[in-house]
Design a protein around this motif. Structure first.
Motif, PDB file in Angstrom:
ATOM      1  N   HIS A 207      29.119   4.688  40.717  1.00 66.47           N
ATOM      2  CA  HIS A 207      29.773   5.074  41.962  1.00 66.47           C
ATOM      3  C   HIS A 207      29.964   3.896  42.921  1.00 66.47           C
ATOM      4  O   HIS A 207      30.810   3.970  43.818  1.00 66.47           O
ATOM      5  CB  HIS A 207      28.976   6.175  42.665  1.00 66.47           C
ATOM      6  N   ARG A 208      29.220   2.821  42.730  1.00 62.19           N
ATOM      7  CA  ARG A 208      29.305   1.704  43.679  1.00 62.19           C
ATOM      8  C   ARG A 208      30.078   0.508  43.135  1.00 62.19           C
ATOM      9  O   ARG A 208      30.505  -0.347  43.902  1.00 62.19           O
ATOM     10  CB  ARG A 208      27.900   1.263  44.081  1.00 62.19           C
ATOM     11  N   LYS A 209      30.219   0.428  41.827  1.00 59.44           N
ATOM     12  CA  LYS A 209      30.920  -0.700  41.229  1.00 59.44           C
ATOM     13  C   LYS A 209      32.215  -0.206  40.599  1.00 59.44           C
ATOM     14  O   LYS A 209      32.197   0.566  39.646  1.00 59.44           O
ATOM     15  CB  LYS A 209      30.049  -1.372  40.160  1.00 59.44           C
ATOM     16  N   SER A 210      33.335  -0.652  41.137  1.00 61.97           N
ATOM     17  CA  SER A 210      34.626  -0.177  40.635  1.00 61.97           C
ATOM     18  C   SER A 210      35.170  -1.039  39.497  1.00 61.97           C
ATOM     19  O   SER A 210      35.982  -0.568  38.705  1.00 61.97           O
ATOM     20  CB  SER A 210      35.647  -0.146  41.776  1.00 61.97           C
ATOM     21  N   LEU A 211      34.730  -2.287  39.406  1.00 66.30           N
ATOM     22  CA  LEU A 211      35.262  -3.194  38.387  1.00 66.30           C
ATOM     23  C   LEU A 211      34.171  -3.547  37.381  1.00 66.30           C
ATOM     24  O   LEU A 211      33.521  -4.587  37.483  1.00 66.30           O
ATOM     25  CB  LEU A 211      35.826  -4.466  39.047  1.00 66.30           C
ATOM     26  N   LEU A 212      33.972  -2.674  36.430  1.00 63.75           N
ATOM     27  CA  LEU A 212      33.021  -2.913  35.353  1.00 63.75           C
ATOM     28  C   LEU A 212      33.787  -3.004  34.048  1.00 63.75           C
ATOM     29  O   LEU A 212      34.671  -2.195  33.765  1.00 63.75           O
ATOM     30  CB  LEU A 212      32.003  -1.766  35.276  1.00 63.75           C
ATOM     31  N   LYS A 213      33.466  -4.011  33.241  1.00 63.59           N
ATOM     32  CA  LYS A 213      34.192  -4.144  31.974  1.00 63.59           C
ATOM     33  C   LYS A 213      33.871  -2.969  31.060  1.00 63.59           C
ATOM     34  O   LYS A 213      32.769  -2.403  31.098  1.00 63.59           O
ATOM     35  CB  LYS A 213      33.834  -5.460  31.292  1.00 63.59           C
ATOM     36  N   PRO A 214      34.828  -2.550  30.237  1.00 64.76           N
ATOM     37  CA  PRO A 214      34.593  -1.444  29.309  1.00 64.76           C
ATOM     38  C   PRO A 214      33.380  -1.713  28.430  1.00 64.76           C
ATOM     39  O   PRO A 214      33.228  -2.799  27.868  1.00 64.76           O
ATOM     40  CB  PRO A 214      35.876  -1.398  28.481  1.00 64.76           C
ATOM     41  N   GLY A 215      32.505  -0.746  28.324  1.00 64.45           N
ATOM     42  CA  GLY A 215      31.315  -0.872  27.492  1.00 64.45           C
ATOM     43  C   GLY A 215      30.084  -1.345  28.227  1.00 64.45           C
ATOM     44  O   GLY A 215      28.984  -1.315  27.669  1.00 64.45           O
ATOM     45  N   PHE A 216      30.243  -1.776  29.507  1.00 64.47           N
ATOM     46  CA  PHE A 216      29.085  -2.307  30.232  1.00 64.47           C
ATOM     47  C   PHE A 216      28.040  -1.216  30.472  1.00 64.47           C
ATOM     48  O   PHE A 216      26.851  -1.411  30.194  1.00 64.47           O
ATOM     49  CB  PHE A 216      29.514  -2.917  31.569  1.00 64.47           C
ATOM     50  N   LEU A 217      28.458  -0.080  31.009  1.00 62.68           N
ATOM     51  CA  LEU A 217      27.505   0.995  31.276  1.00 62.68           C
ATOM     52  C   LEU A 217      26.897   1.523  29.977  1.00 62.68           C
ATOM     53  O   LEU A 217      25.699   1.824  29.919  1.00 62.68           O
ATOM     54  CB  LEU A 217      28.192   2.129  32.036  1.00 62.68           C
ATOM     55  N   PHE A 218      27.709   1.616  28.949  1.00 61.38           N
ATOM     56  CA  PHE A 218      27.223   2.045  27.642  1.00 61.38           C
ATOM     57  C   PHE A 218      26.149   1.086  27.142  1.00 61.38           C
ATOM     58  O   PHE A 218      25.073   1.494  26.681  1.00 61.38           O
ATOM     59  CB  PHE A 218      28.399   2.124  26.678  1.00 61.38           C
ATOM     60  N   GLY A 219      26.426  -0.212  27.238  1.00 62.91           N
ATOM     61  CA  GLY A 219      25.468  -1.211  26.774  1.00 62.91           C
ATOM     62  C   GLY A 219      24.190  -1.210  27.595  1.00 62.91           C
ATOM     63  O   GLY A 219      23.081  -1.301  27.044  1.00 62.91           O
ATOM     64  N   LEU A 220      24.324  -1.114  28.926  1.00 62.85           N
ATOM     65  CA  LEU A 220      23.151  -1.088  29.788  1.00 62.85           C
ATOM     66  C   LEU A 220      22.289   0.131  29.474  1.00 62.85           C
ATOM     67  O   LEU A 220      21.051   0.054  29.450  1.00 62.85           O
ATOM     68  CB  LEU A 220      23.577  -1.078  31.254  1.00 62.85           C
ATOM     69  N   PHE A 221      22.947   1.257  29.240  1.00 64.21           N
ATOM     70  CA  PHE A 221      22.230   2.475  28.846  1.00 64.21           C
ATOM     71  C   PHE A 221      21.423   2.251  27.568  1.00 64.21           C
ATOM     72  O   PHE A 221      20.244   2.624  27.477  1.00 64.21           O
ATOM     73  CB  PHE A 221      23.241   3.604  28.643  1.00 64.21           C
ATOM     74  N   LEU A 222      22.041   1.652  26.554  1.00 63.62           N
ATOM     75  CA  LEU A 222      21.350   1.421  25.285  1.00 63.62           C
ATOM     76  C   LEU A 222      20.129   0.532  25.480  1.00 63.62           C
ATOM     77  O   LEU A 222      19.062   0.785  24.903  1.00 63.62           O
ATOM     78  CB  LEU A 222      22.311   0.793  24.279  1.00 63.62           C
ATOM     79  N   ILE A 223      20.276  -0.508  26.292  1.00 64.06           N
ATOM     80  CA  ILE A 223      19.151  -1.419  26.533  1.00 64.06           C
ATOM     81  C   ILE A 223      18.009  -0.697  27.250  1.00 64.06           C
ATOM     82  O   ILE A 223      16.840  -0.789  26.849  1.00 64.06           O
ATOM     83  CB  ILE A 223      19.615  -2.633  27.352  1.00 64.06           C
TER      84      ILE A 223
END
Length: 278
Positions: A207-223
């Motif tokens: 909700h706070r970061k509008s410019l995240l590269k595709p896959g970033f949240l997915f990758g952070l979740f996995l870690i």
């Protein structure tokens, strides 16, 4: 239900909320349903926020539901009890056992979170192939709600007195009286708390970061999630006897590929194409 004696919490709650004959409604089942309901409600908010039709989410939900159940069930059978289920393959997908010449309703006693994760990924892949939706777009948003669902499931494990922790003398140690008389780490609740914190973190980043590269949240979740799972395993009893002589148990070994994939997604180079419709 709960009685604090000699510095430990005594837990002896029955896993069934109620039963009618052989039919039972369990706290675990309720937690599983809450996991899916909460995930759907939050995903609906995300889809509305990004002007995506609810019909698309409804289709996705079916793929995720089926993928989760099949993956979790098959994961348990193949990763943890393969020696048994290789001789009883139908029991992998049917809630019955064949004993003394008759079928007995047993339900599904055995779901593996790593298998569920694989099932979800397969479900997303099939969904994206059918609907021509970008895989990473779906994954980046689905992982916002998965940790909350995982917290509900671990609370269900606590009600079932399963996936218990190692012996402990901490003031919040729990005696799972349906298992034994030893005070133990409430490892299920530790994991639930970790997953809840991961949920809060990812939700706020989204909700706070509008410019995240595709896959970033997915990758952070996995870690974060599978890293937490790896660490939490040091506080748990092994789930199967074959893990006794292993330096790292099956849950930890299965977590490592997910963490590695997450590191790749977070740190991979990415350059957005101009005027690309994401």
């Amino acid at each position: 239900m709960i009685d604090s004696i000699l510095g430990a919490i005594h837990w002896n709650t029955r896993p069934e909320i109620f039963s009618i004959g052989s039919f039972e409604v369990r706290y675990y089942t309720l937690c599983f349903l809450l996991a899916f309901i909460s995930s759907y409600v939050l995903m609906l908010r995300i889809f509305k926020r990004e002007n995506k039709p609810q019909e698309l989410l409804d289709q996705l939900s079916i793929y995720i539901f089926v993928g989760t159940l099949l993956g979790a069930r098959l994961g348990h059978c193949l990763f943890y009890e393969f020696d048994y289920y290789k001789d009883h393959p139908l029991e992998m997908i049917l809630p019955y056992t064949y004993v003394d010449g008759k079928f007995t309703l047993t339900g599904f006693h055995g779901l593996a979170s790593h298998g569920g994760a694989i099932g979800i990924l397969v479900g997303i892949f099939l969904f994206c192939r059918k609907t021509k939706t970008d895989f990473l777009w779906i994954a980046d948003r689905l992982v916002l709600v998965v940790p909350l669902a995982g917290a509900f499931v671990r609370i269900g494990n606590f009600f079932n007195s399963e996936i218990i922790g190692l012996p402990s003398d901490l003031p919040w140690a729990v005696v799972f009286e349906r298992v034994d008389t030893i005070a133990r780490h409430p490892a299920q609740l530790y994991e639930a708390i970790c997953y809840l914190l991961i949920f809060i973190l990812l939700w706020n980043i989204y909700h706070r970061k509008s410019l995240l590269k595709p896959g970033f949240l997915f990758g952070l979740f996995l870690i974060l999630l599978f890293g937490a799972r790896f660490v939490m395993e040091f506080l748990k009893e092994n789930q199967e006897a074959f893990e006794a002589g292993m330096a790292y148990n099956m849950g930890q070994l299965l977590s490592l590929p997910f963490v590695a994939a997450g590191i790749y997604l977070v740190f991979r180079p990415y350059q957005a194409l101009p005027n690309k419709n994401k």
